[in-house]
Design a protein around this motif. Structure first.
Motif, mmCIF file in Angstrom:
data_model
loop_
_atom_site.group_PDB
_atom_site.id
_atom_site.type_symbol
_atom_site.label_atom_id
_atom_site.label_comp_id
_atom_site.label_asym_id
_atom_site.label_seq_id
_atom_site.Cartn_x
_atom_site.Cartn_y
_atom_site.Cartn_z
ATOM 1 N N GLY A 290 -12.175 1.433 17.456
ATOM 2 C CA GLY A 290 -13.127 2.110 16.587
ATOM 3 C C GLY A 290 -12.403 3.075 15.659
ATOM 4 N N VAL B 28 -12.518 12.733 20.018
ATOM 5 C CA VAL B 28 -13.489 11.891 20.703
ATOM 6 C C VAL B 28 -14.106 12.671 21.865
ATOM 7 N N TYR C 202 -21.311 1.630 19.864
ATOM 8 C CA TYR C 202 -21.486 2.124 18.506
ATOM 9 C C TYR C 202 -20.573 3.316 18.276
ATOM 10 N N GLU C 203 -20.117 3.449 17.050
ATOM 11 C CA GLU C 203 -19.498 4.700 16.654
ATOM 12 C C GLU C 203 -20.630 5.697 16.447
ATOM 13 N N VAL D 200 -19.659 -1.507 17.016
ATOM 14 C CA VAL D 200 -18.245 -1.797 17.253
ATOM 15 C C VAL D 200 -18.055 -3.049 18.093
ATOM 16 N N THR E 31 -15.796 7.600 12.022
ATOM 17 C CA THR E 31 -17.024 7.287 11.294
ATOM 18 C C THR E 31 -16.982 7.791 9.884
ATOM 19 N N ARG F 70 -17.352 11.003 17.677
ATOM 20 C CA ARG F 70 -16.255 11.791 17.096
ATOM 21 C C ARG F 70 -16.825 13.018 16.398
ATOM 22 N N ILE G 94 -18.908 5.908 20.834
ATOM 23 C CA ILE G 94 -17.601 6.484 20.510
ATOM 24 C C ILE G 94 -17.916 7.657 19.587
#
Length: 151
Positions: free
Chosen positions: A148, A43, A106-107, A92, A151, A37, A35
Motif C-alpha cells: 500500500g 502507519v 483499504y488504505e 488494496v 493515501t 496512515r 492501512i
C-alpha cells in the motif's frame, strides 16, 4: 440431465430460487483491514488482546456487518477500537481467507479524533514508520503495508 435442471430452475422463479441458491452456496464472513496512515506517512498499528501472544501487533481490522459498505467497515472499526476518525482510500486487496472468510484491505487516512483505545480488544495503539515496524506483527499485515502506498 442439464435440460431437466434448467427447466426446473425456470419453474421455481423468484424467492424459491434464492432459497435454493442460499442453501447450495457457502456463506462468507468479510474481514476488512485498514492501512491507516497519518500526514507524516506513519502507519497505525494496534496490539490486539485476542491475537496470538507472539504476533499481537497488526493493522486495524474487523468484520463487516450485514448491509455495511466495506469502506465504512474500516471507518467504524477504527473509531470503535481507537476513537480516531479516518477516511477510506483505495482498495488494496481482496483475497479468500481462512475457511469461509473473504479478506478486504483499504488504505485510509487519519483525519481527526482523540486516541482512546477499546481496552477489551486493544491493548495499545501506536504510529510506526513503515521502515520501523514492531516485532510480533502479522506477516500478511507487513505485506499490506509494503504494497500500500501513502493515501
Amino acid at each position: 440431465m442439464k435440460r431437466i435442471v434448467a427447466r426446473m430452475w425456470k419453474l421455481i422463479r423468484g424467492p424459491l430460487q434464492w432459497r435454493v441458491l442460499w442453501f447450495a452456496h457457502a456463506k462468507f464472513m468479510v474481514g476488512v483491514t485498514g492501512i491507516v496512515r497519518n500526514e507524516a506517512g506513519e502507519v497505525l498499528l494496534l496490539k490486539h488482546r485476542m491475537w496470538p501472544a507472539d504476533r499481537p501487533w497488526g493493522l486495524p481490522t474487523g468484520y463487516a456487518i450485514k448491509s455495511e459498505e466495506f469502506p465504512k467497515t474500516i471507518v467504524r472499526e477504527v473509531k470503535e477500537e481507537t476513537g480516531l476518525d479516518v477516511v477510506p482510500g483505495r482498495l488494496v486487496q481482496v483475497t479468500s481467507g481462512y475457511k469461509l472468510r473473504v479478506e478486504i484491505a483499504y488504505e485510509a487516512l487519519h483525519v481527526g479524533g482523540t486516541l482512546k483505545i477499546d481496552g477489551f480488544e486493544i491493548l495499545e495503539a501506536k504510529w510506526f514508520s513503515p521502515d520501523m515496524l514492531p516485532e510480533g506483527m502479522q506477516e500478511s499485515h507487513i505485506q499490506l503495508i509494503k504494497t500500500g502506498s501513502p493515501t
